[in-house]
Each structure stands twice: as structure tokens, then as C-alpha cells.
Scaffold this motif. Structure first.
Motif, PDB file in Angstrom:
ATOM      1  N   ARG A 132       0.834  -1.197   0.000  1.00 26.40           N
ATOM      2  CA  ARG A 132       0.000   0.000   0.000  1.00 26.40           C
ATOM      3  C   ARG A 132       0.870   1.248   0.000  1.00 26.40           C
ATOM      4  NH1 ARG A 132      -5.348  -1.323   3.391  1.00 26.40           N
ATOM      5  NH2 ARG A 132      -6.072  -2.919   1.952  1.00 26.40           N
ATOM      6  N   ILE A 133       0.352   2.262  -0.644  1.00 29.19           N
ATOM      7  CA  ILE A 133       0.982   3.580  -0.645  1.00 29.19           C
ATOM      8  C   ILE A 133       0.050   4.512   0.120  1.00 29.19           C
ATOM      9  CG2 ILE A 133       1.816   5.499  -2.065  1.00 29.19           C
ATOM     10  CD1 ILE A 133       3.406   2.907  -2.500  1.00 29.19           C
ATOM     11  N   TRP A 134       0.589   5.169   1.126  1.00 26.12           N
ATOM     12  CA  TRP A 134      -0.189   6.071   1.973  1.00 26.12           C
ATOM     13  C   TRP A 134       0.246   7.512   1.756  1.00 26.12           C
ATOM     14  CZ3 TRP A 134      -4.089   3.797   4.551  1.00 26.12           C
ATOM     15  CH2 TRP A 134      -3.986   2.423   4.792  1.00 26.12           C
ATOM     16  N   ARG A 135      -0.696   8.413   1.881  1.00 21.64           N
ATOM     17  CA  ARG A 135      -0.417   9.842   1.821  1.00 21.64           C
ATOM     18  C   ARG A 135      -1.234  10.535   2.898  1.00 21.64           C
ATOM     19  NH1 ARG A 135       3.382   8.124  -0.280  1.00 21.64           N
ATOM     20  NH2 ARG A 135       4.063   8.418  -2.407  1.00 21.64           N
ATOM     21  N   TYR A 136      -1.039  11.835   3.035  1.00 23.50           N
ATOM     22  CA  TYR A 136      -1.722  12.620   4.056  1.00 23.50           C
ATOM     23  C   TYR A 136      -2.579  13.687   3.389  1.00 23.50           C
ATOM     24  CZ  TYR A 136       1.272  10.048   7.126  1.00 23.50           C
ATOM     25  OH  TYR A 136       1.880   9.021   7.778  1.00 23.50           O
ATOM     26  N   LYS A 148       3.617  13.660   6.710  1.00 28.00           N
ATOM     27  CA  LYS A 148       2.656  14.265   7.622  1.00 28.00           C
ATOM     28  C   LYS A 148       3.185  15.613   8.120  1.00 28.00           C
ATOM     29  CE  LYS A 148      -0.321  13.452  11.481  1.00 28.00           C
ATOM     30  NZ  LYS A 148      -0.860  12.517  12.427  1.00 28.00           N
ATOM     31  N   LEU A 149       2.355  16.614   7.951  1.00 31.87           N
ATOM     32  CA  LEU A 149       2.665  17.945   8.454  1.00 31.87           C
ATOM     33  C   LEU A 149       1.686  18.287   9.571  1.00 31.87           C
ATOM     34  CD1 LEU A 149       3.023  19.739   4.986  1.00 31.87           C
ATOM     35  CD2 LEU A 149       4.864  18.862   6.427  1.00 31.87           C
ATOM     36  N   LYS A 150       2.057  19.207  10.449  1.00 32.85           N
ATOM     37  CA  LYS A 150       1.143  19.622  11.521  1.00 32.85           C
ATOM     38  C   LYS A 150      -0.040  20.389  10.953  1.00 32.85           C
ATOM     39  CE  LYS A 150       4.292  19.662  15.392  1.00 32.85           C
ATOM     40  NZ  LYS A 150       4.727  20.356  16.584  1.00 32.85           N
ATOM     41  N   ASN A 151       0.233  21.209   9.954  1.00 34.31           N
ATOM     42  CA  ASN A 151      -0.808  22.010   9.317  1.00 34.31           C
ATOM     43  C   ASN A 151      -0.728  21.833   7.812  1.00 34.31           C
ATOM     44  OD1 ASN A 151      -1.424  23.170  11.847  1.00 34.31           O
ATOM     45  ND2 ASN A 151       0.100  24.751  11.537  1.00 34.31           N
ATOM     46  N   CYS A 152      -1.871  21.947   7.141  1.00 31.19           N
ATOM     47  CA  CYS A 152      -1.905  21.873   5.685  1.00 31.19           C
ATOM     48  C   CYS A 152      -1.075  23.018   5.105  1.00 31.19           C
ATOM     49  CB  CYS A 152      -3.353  21.962   5.194  1.00 31.19           C
ATOM     50  SG  CYS A 152      -3.506  22.001   3.400  1.00 31.19           S
TER      51      CYS A 152
END
Length: 166
Positions: A132-136, A148-152
Motif C-alpha cells: 500500500r501507498i499512503w499519503r496525508y 505528515k505535516l502539523k498544518n496543511c
């Protein structure tokens, strides 16, 4: 002296698995795990099982830096890096280096093992069937990031969710 690498590398989920303790499903041979795993085992019975394995056929080892680098790169590619602990990365790196079988119920560890062509077994019998490939993804604007960032980075929203890309 040439030392034969262990056949299997244990994760904390396998060391703590009631299935293995009851059924003794570990394959024959030598086992290895990483130094930090002892701190991840919390219940008394699992700690005792771990100590018993240490006394018989479990070795504590560390992987080489090059193995860590390969594992970290792959974990970032699949989007699993942010859900893996340092010990998880240690385990995958050791399995990669030893060309052994990783024993784990952790799907993120299994995903990286699959991506790196490392054999793996599950204590419970639950295994992933595909990489699987995951993104945020930002829940407000839908912007997708690889890490993963704290804010967009587009709208500043703080609610970022991990989503399956593939």
C-alpha cells in the motif's frame, strides 16, 4: 569466523503474541531482535516469554547504517514512515540485513517488508496481501502531502488524515 545470520527477526507484536506463546508457531532456528524491543513489551507473561527466548535462541543485534537508510527511504516512499517507531525501523533494517523472515502482526512493518522483498510471517495469521501507498490529506481543502505535516501547507488546517493512495 563467519557467523550465520538468524533465520527470523521478531517484532514486539510477535514477542508479545499469545498465539505464539500458546502454539509455539515460531519456525525452528535462531532468532534475532533489536535492543529497544524489551521496552515495548508491557505485560508480565510476554516479558517472561521474551526472557525465556533470550536464554535459548534469541540474539539481540543491530543493523548496519546502510540497512537503516534503505528502510527509511522505502518507508517514506510508501507513506509508512510516520507510523513506524524507531524500534519498528530497527526491526525491518535487521530483517533486511540478515535476509531473514520478520515475524510481526504490524501492517506497516509488513508493508515495508513486502516493498523490500523481505519475507514475513504473522503471529495471528493476519497478513497484508498487497503493498500500500499512503499519503496525508487535508480534511478541509483535500490537499495531499507525501509526509505528515502539523498544518496543511495550502490552507493551514490542522486536521490531516492518512489515506490509502494505492
Amino acid at each position: 569466523m563467519i557467523r550465520r545470520p538468524p533465520r527470523s527477526t521478531l517484532s514486539s507484536s510477535s514477542a508479545a503474541s499469545d498465539v505464539y506463546k500458546r502454539q509455539q508457531k515460531h519456525p525452528n532456528g535462531e532468532f534475532a531482535t533489536v535492543p529497544g524491543i524489551k521496552n515495548e513489551i508491557v505485560n508480565k507473561q510476554s516479558k517472561q516469554y521474551f526472557e525465556n527466548m533470550l536464554a535459548t535462541n534469541l540474539k539481540i543485534m543491530k543493523a548496519e547504517k546502510s540497512s537503516y537508510e534503505i528502510v527509511q527511504k522505502q518507508a517514506k516512499e510508501t507513506g509508512d514512515f510516520d507510523v513506524l517507531s524507531r524500534v519498528d525501523i530497527d526491526i525491518i533494517a535487521l530483517g533486511y540485513q540478515c535476509k531473514g523472515t520478520i515475524i510481526t502482526d504490524d501492517f506497516a512493518i509488513q508493508n515495508i517488508a513486502l516493498a523490500l522483498n523481505i519475507k514475513f510471517l504473522s503471529c495471528s495469521g493476519k497478513i497484508i496481501s498487497e503493498k500500500r501507498i499512503w499519503r496525508y490529506r487535508c480534511t478541509a481543502c483535500g490537499h495531499i502531502e507525501k509526509i505528515k505535516l502539523k498544518n496543511c501547507s495550502v490552507c493551514g488546517n490542522e486536521e490531516i488524515r492518512r489515506v490509502k493512495l494505492k
